[in-house]
Design a protein around this motif. Sequence first.
Motif, PDB file in Angstrom:
ATOM      1  N   ARG A 149     -47.452  46.196  28.846  1.00  0.00           N
ATOM      2  CA  ARG A 149     -47.817  46.956  27.665  1.00  0.00           C
ATOM      3  C   ARG A 149     -48.490  48.393  27.941  1.00  0.00           C
ATOM      4  O   ARG A 149     -48.430  49.191  27.140  1.00  0.00           O
ATOM      5  CB  ARG A 149     -49.221  46.105  27.370  1.00  0.00           C
ATOM      6  N   ASN A 150     -48.645  48.810  29.240  1.00  0.00           N
ATOM      7  CA  ASN A 150     -49.068  50.100  29.565  1.00  0.00           C
ATOM      8  C   ASN A 150     -47.657  51.060  29.795  1.00  0.00           C
ATOM      9  O   ASN A 150     -47.931  52.272  29.959  1.00  0.00           O
ATOM     10  CB  ASN A 150     -49.804  50.005  30.777  1.00  0.00           C
ATOM     11  N   SER A 151     -46.537  50.523  30.095  1.00  0.00           N
ATOM     12  CA  SER A 151     -45.301  51.343  29.762  1.00  0.00           C
ATOM     13  C   SER A 151     -45.110  52.007  28.640  1.00  0.00           C
ATOM     14  O   SER A 151     -44.832  51.376  27.590  1.00  0.00           O
ATOM     15  CB  SER A 151     -44.149  50.612  30.516  1.00  0.00           C
ATOM     16  N   THR A 152     -44.811  53.489  28.667  1.00  0.00           N
ATOM     17  CA  THR A 152     -44.222  54.099  27.608  1.00  0.00           C
ATOM     18  C   THR A 152     -43.519  55.333  27.769  1.00  0.00           C
ATOM     19  O   THR A 152     -43.423  55.525  28.976  1.00  0.00           O
ATOM     20  CB  THR A 152     -45.474  54.538  26.727  1.00  0.00           C
ATOM     21  N   VAL A 153     -42.694  55.428  26.698  1.00  0.00           N
ATOM     22  CA  VAL A 153     -41.642  56.698  26.869  1.00  0.00           C
ATOM     23  C   VAL A 153     -42.214  57.638  25.909  1.00  0.00           C
ATOM     24  O   VAL A 153     -42.120  57.449  24.562  1.00  0.00           O
ATOM     25  CB  VAL A 153     -40.157  56.383  26.518  1.00  0.00           C
ATOM     26  N   ILE A 154     -42.655  58.888  26.299  1.00  0.00           N
ATOM     27  CA  ILE A 154     -43.250  59.682  25.557  1.00  0.00           C
ATOM     28  C   ILE A 154     -42.583  61.142  25.409  1.00  0.00           C
ATOM     29  O   ILE A 154     -41.891  61.681  26.522  1.00  0.00           O
ATOM     30  CB  ILE A 154     -44.669  59.986  26.143  1.00  0.00           C
ATOM     31  N   ALA A 161     -39.950  74.352  24.560  1.00  0.00           N
ATOM     32  CA  ALA A 161     -39.666  73.347  25.495  1.00  0.00           C
ATOM     33  C   ALA A 161     -39.893  71.821  25.132  1.00  0.00           C
ATOM     34  O   ALA A 161     -40.529  71.687  24.053  1.00  0.00           O
ATOM     35  CB  ALA A 161     -40.711  73.627  26.863  1.00  0.00           C
ATOM     36  N   LEU A 162     -39.097  71.150  25.708  1.00  0.00           N
ATOM     37  CA  LEU A 162     -39.198  69.578  25.441  1.00  0.00           C
ATOM     38  C   LEU A 162     -39.772  68.872  26.457  1.00  0.00           C
ATOM     39  O   LEU A 162     -38.939  68.893  27.675  1.00  0.00           O
ATOM     40  CB  LEU A 162     -38.013  68.989  25.036  1.00  0.00           C
ATOM     41  N   VAL A 163     -40.583  67.980  26.712  1.00  0.00           N
ATOM     42  CA  VAL A 163     -41.145  67.261  27.704  1.00  0.00           C
ATOM     43  C   VAL A 163     -41.134  65.786  27.457  1.00  0.00           C
ATOM     44  O   VAL A 163     -41.264  65.155  26.302  1.00  0.00           O
ATOM     45  CB  VAL A 163     -42.615  67.420  27.800  1.00  0.00           C
ATOM     46  N   VAL A 164     -40.408  65.151  28.382  1.00  0.00           N
ATOM     47  CA  VAL A 164     -40.218  63.858  28.403  1.00  0.00           C
ATOM     48  C   VAL A 164     -41.040  63.218  29.632  1.00  0.00           C
ATOM     49  O   VAL A 164     -40.356  63.449  30.379  1.00  0.00           O
ATOM     50  CB  VAL A 164     -38.592  63.437  28.360  1.00  0.00           C
ATOM     51  N   GLN A 165     -41.797  62.395  29.492  1.00  0.00           N
ATOM     52  CA  GLN A 165     -42.450  61.475  30.225  1.00  0.00           C
ATOM     53  C   GLN A 165     -42.264  59.774  30.161  1.00  0.00           C
ATOM     54  O   GLN A 165     -42.532  59.336  29.208  1.00  0.00           O
ATOM     55  CB  GLN A 165     -43.938  61.886  30.095  1.00  0.00           C
ATOM     56  N   TRP A 166     -42.074  59.634  31.390  1.00  0.00           N
ATOM     57  CA  TRP A 166     -41.908  57.854  31.458  1.00  0.00           C
ATOM     58  C   TRP A 166     -43.106  57.638  32.012  1.00  0.00           C
ATOM     59  O   TRP A 166     -43.360  57.844  33.441  1.00  0.00           O
ATOM     60  CB  TRP A 166     -40.662  57.623  32.575  1.00  0.00           C
ATOM     61  N   ASP A 167     -44.109  57.003  31.625  1.00  0.00           N
ATOM     62  CA  ASP A 167     -45.397  56.856  31.925  1.00  0.00           C
ATOM     63  C   ASP A 167     -45.609  55.317  32.232  1.00  0.00           C
ATOM     64  O   ASP A 167     -45.494  54.384  31.540  1.00  0.00           O
ATOM     65  CB  ASP A 167     -46.403  57.316  30.683  1.00  0.00           C
ATOM     66  N   HIS A 168     -45.834  55.182  33.551  1.00  0.00           N
ATOM     67  CA  HIS A 168     -46.485  53.567  34.068  1.00  0.00           C
ATOM     68  C   HIS A 168     -45.336  52.736  33.744  1.00  0.00           C
ATOM     69  O   HIS A 168     -45.367  51.673  33.242  1.00  0.00           O
ATOM     70  CB  HIS A 168     -47.546  53.072  33.366  1.00  0.00           C
ATOM     71  N   VAL A 169     -44.121  53.153  34.093  1.00  0.00           N
ATOM     72  CA  VAL A 169     -42.972  52.266  34.020  1.00  0.00           C
ATOM     73  C   VAL A 169     -42.777  51.340  35.153  1.00  0.00           C
ATOM     74  O   VAL A 169     -42.973  51.967  36.428  1.00  0.00           O
ATOM     75  CB  VAL A 169     -41.524  52.982  33.571  1.00  0.00           C
ATOM     76  N   HIS A 170     -42.197  50.221  35.032  1.00  0.00           N
ATOM     77  CA  HIS A 170     -41.981  49.419  36.382  1.00  0.00           C
ATOM     78  C   HIS A 170     -40.380  49.227  36.545  1.00  0.00           C
ATOM     79  O   HIS A 170     -39.616  48.958  35.691  1.00  0.00           O
ATOM     80  CB  HIS A 170     -42.506  47.905  36.173  1.00  0.00           C
ATOM     81  N   LEU A 171     -39.793  48.734  37.787  1.00  0.00           N
ATOM     82  CA  LEU A 171     -38.554  48.410  38.145  1.00  0.00           C
ATOM     83  C   LEU A 171     -38.535  47.116  37.609  1.00  0.00           C
ATOM     84  O   LEU A 171     -39.210  46.140  37.996  1.00  0.00           O
ATOM     85  CB  LEU A 171     -38.282  48.544  39.571  1.00  0.00           C
TER      86      LEU A 171
END
Length: 459
Positions: A149-154, A161-171
């Motif tokens: 539930r903590n995994s997000t794509v922001i 500029a464009l910032v893309v962040q993969w936040d707290h993602v798991h394999l």
Amino acid sequence: MKTRSNTEISTLSFKLYYSPLLHGVTVFILKPNLLTGCTLSVFLQEDTDHNYYTSKTYEPSEPMSKDLWVNIEQMDKGKVKIHGILSNTHRQAARVNLSFDFPFYGHFLREITVATGGFIYTGDVVHRMLTATQYIAPLMANFDPSVSRNSTVIYFDNGTALVVQWDHVHLQDNYNLGSFTFQATLHNTGRIVFAYKEIPIEVSQISSVNHPVKVGLSDAFVVVHKIQQIPNVRRRTIYEYHRVELMKTKITNSTAVEIMPLPTCLQFTSCSACISSQINFNCSWCHRLNRCSSGFDRHRQDWVDNSCPDEKLNLISGPSGNCLYYQRIEDKLQREILIAMCDAHVSFFLCLLLDDTKIALHLRDSQADSAIGRMPGTHPLHTGLILGILLVMLIMVAGVLVTVYIYHHPTSAASLFLIERRPSRWPAMKFRRGSGHPAYTEVEPVGQEKEGFIESEQC
């Protein structure tokens, strides 16, 4: 950093990942000069400038590594977007429109595709093998945001500029390793920044069995083939022409990579600037497309379809910045005459052989010697040709002046002299007097046909 120019076809056993599926798409990774069907082999080449980009990795102890991390929590909340679908799915991608033109390998993009697998797809054709090429990958791996539930794509776009962040993602295949947090920033200048906040294990230890693991950039061009057996059906083949691979061992917590673009042929909008460019590529100008290119970019098919590689034209920069077209002169005598005319400081001349659309009158340029293929040590020959050309010109001018004088002075001694010796008075020309037609004319004979011949009557 390493640059991979080509790889074996057998390595393209990628699984089908991302939907929607676009039928008729084939992916090949080929070296540009091996597109004729040669046997391919794998080699990695160390390259300090990577032709298209330069990069620098900042260690955790360097202040720059912290400065390159963009704290999205401090940004304008109205512009920060959490993608709900990507944050709750696996192996999915979504289009994101840019508010600025982003130059990627010299091509300007206004739309990119963000994938859950830790990378950005930059191609126009969306297919199921997005991991193969045309990507910006801070850390491409088998990430599954739906497992936590903590995994997000922001992503966040501030206009420059464009910032893309993969936040707290798991394999997906190894959840217990911990969460990964990293981001990619695309600037309107073409500058790309990879920043890493949480990397629980070495990137080289991430399994690539179910998903490729890549860190770097890649671009390709698409070629459309018509299938003769099936009307109205075309097959798209994707050829990767360049790839940049960052060293995975340098990717750890609190590290950052800054990737700066280098000049490409596509940035030149005039012929003179194109052919006189001093960059890492052999730029050439195609007058049919009005475009500068090295021959290997996303417009490859247009370049080939318009016969740009086959143009037998040497281009030089004219005195006013215009591009002059000189067709290659294979005949040595014609080449020497053309060089002699330039050496004689002839102010202008007409090209001997012109392009297929227009006749151009070209001014002489100081670079004409190099464009025609002048070789050192030919000055004596040039001098002789110059004298010969000048002599012919003097004779022609003298003939014109004499003709004008005789026309206006018919009773002069020179006129009478020439009249007495006109060609009609020559003995050898008496047989030609008359109407100018041949001496014999064909007549319709009167007689009998005999074995296919005509036998005329006796007089």
